[in-house]
Design an enzyme around this catalytic site. Structure first.
Site, mmCIF file in Angstrom:
data_model
loop_
_atom_site.group_PDB
_atom_site.id
_atom_site.type_symbol
_atom_site.label_atom_id
_atom_site.label_comp_id
_atom_site.label_asym_id
_atom_site.label_seq_id
_atom_site.Cartn_x
_atom_site.Cartn_y
_atom_site.Cartn_z
ATOM 1 C CD GLU A 175 -1.801 6.290 -2.998
ATOM 2 O OE1 GLU A 175 -2.091 7.222 -2.707
ATOM 3 O OE2 GLU A 175 -0.176 6.760 -3.024
ATOM 4 C CG ASN A 193 8.262 1.841 4.226
ATOM 5 O OD1 ASN A 193 7.404 2.315 3.911
ATOM 6 N ND2 ASN A 193 9.021 0.712 4.034
#
Ligand code: FAD
Length: 395
Positions: free
Chosen positions: A244, A381
């Site tokens: 992914e 993140n």
């Protein structure tokens, strides 16, 4: 300055470009570039065209119907499709489940499920996240209890992209509640038409419906649809997440966005002068160009490394952070140059009926809002920064 590719790689890139130029319907390209909401037929139609051309699952091993592309070829394929104005290539069957089945599936599962992914007649979605299990995926609670030749599944998945269009969902479920949370997870394939499955829409802030909640109430799943061993799903989940993240920076899409911004600037004026000549616009364009080029070189370096062994998780995390930040910066810049005119969005705009200025403006606000999610999905993140810090600082 272009990243050096071999002659064969350049020839491969050119062949994908030619295919897209011949096979991508102009009306679909216009919809993509105008930011119009695509429907199921748009995505599936394009994937079926790629499947018929033998390109959809090129990265799969030849023994399973693919072409055995290198990671670099997959990258070039993705980039050229995006540059051509093709729709997002839905990764759920092609890049996620397909490689999992090639690696871990039984012969029966391969025979049953791979052909539908290869020709894009089967539509899959990904059931990993739950209301209390996103970043901390191993704490997932959807459970599946063995009952003879079936598992009986109960629980709730969330943020399931395109579940309302999908035929099946590959799911991480808890099959054992003792010991380390990772040790009790299994990988199940579930038919979304099975009794006890409910798919509920979640409308995102740009007003689109592409996310869903999927509820399971005592859903019976044949044991034949367990992939790999019972309680060994965590290893499969990690294998899938590796695939992914490798293409996550979407360089082709970012280049296309920057090109569309540049073309849009040609139609805008600031007190009579072309906006593209304004110093602040030129400065921002130069900065975005430089960031994109740095990202492209980094991505290509990492993809090359993937072809000669696994790239380090930290480098892939870096790509995810910088790629998502750049996508957000590009959409913010597009909005800044348009000002209030960028607020208009018609998700059903008919490109043939709109003038070029309308076309360029449409979807800018939707792209900006949708881009907020890029630093969340595929592993947020904050989590990626921790991976980088651990690798670099050894903490
Ligand atoms: C557009 C979109 C599409 C998606 N599609 C799918 C899909 O198809 N299938 C699927 O299974 N999932 C999908 N997801 C879910 C996605 O994978 C999760 O949203 C993501 O993993 C984050 O989990 P969460 O939303 O539960 O946030 P949480 O894990 O609750 O995190 C909330 C915040 O806390 C921070 N945080 C959490 N833990 C830590 C930590 N240890 N250190 C520092 N900060 C931390 C996070 O970075 C985040 O900012 C999608 C999400 C979005 C937004």
């Amino acid at each position: 300055m272009r990243f050096p590719l071999t002659e064969d790689e350049e020839a491969f890139r050119a062949s994908v470009r030619d295919f897209c130029a011949r096979a991508l319907p102009p009306s679909l390209k216009e919809k993509v570039e105008a930011g119009v909401d695509l429907d199921r037929a748009d995505y599936v139609g394009w994937q079926q065209t790629l499947g018929a051309g033998g390109l959809l699952c090129g990265a799969w091993p030849k023994s399973h119907g693919g072409k055995g592309w290198s990671a670099l070829q997959s990258y070039l394929f993705d980039e050229e499709c995006s540059l051509a104005g093709a729709p997002w290539l839905l990764p759920f069957g092609v890049n996620y489940l397909g490689p999992v089945l090639c690696e871990f599936g039984s012969e029966e599962q391969k025979r049953r499920y791979l052909p539908g992914i290869l020709d894009a007649t089967a539509f899959w979605c990904q059931g990993y996240s739950e209301p209390d299990a996103g970043s901390d995926l191993a704490s997932l609670k959807t459970r599946a209890v063995r009952d003879g030749n079936h598992f009986v599944g109960t629980g709730r998945k969330i943020w399931t992209t395109m579940a309302h269009w999908a035929d099946g969902i590959f799911c991480l479920v808890r099959t054992w509640a003792e010991g380390k949370p990772q040790a009790g997870i299994s990988f199940l394939l579930i038919d979304l038409k099975a009794p006890g499955v409910t798919v509920r829409p979640i409308v995102s802030m740009e007003g689109r419906h592409h996310l869903n909640e999927v509820l399971f109430e005592e859903v019976r799943v044949p044991v034949a649809d367990l992939v790999g061993e019972e309680n060994a799903g965590w290893g499969i989940a990690k294998f899938l997440l590796g695939n992914e993240r490798l293409l996550v920076a979407e360089i082709g899409k970012q280049k296309r966005t920057l090109r569309l911004i540049r073309e849009g600037l040609d139609h805008l004026r600031d007190r009579g002068a072309p906006l593209s000549a304004s110093p602040w616009v030129r400065e921002r364009l130069a900065e975005l160009d430089a960031r994109l080029m740095a990202l492209e070189w980094t991505a290509l370096g990492i993809v090359r490394a993937a072809d000669s062994g696994a790239p380090s998780p930290a480098s892939v995390s870096m790509l995810k952070i910088r790629g998502s930040e750049l996508e957000q910066a590009l959409t913010e810049f597009a909005m800044e140059v348009l000002g209030p005119a960028g607020l208009h969005y018609d998700p059903h705009l008919k490109p043939g009926n709109a003038n070029p200025v309308e076309l360029r403006r449409n979807g800018v606000i939707a792209r900006l809002l949708a881009a907020r999610a890029t630093s969340i999905y595929g592993g947020s993140n904050e989590i990626q920064r921790t991976i980088v810090a651990r690798a670099l600082l050894g903490v």
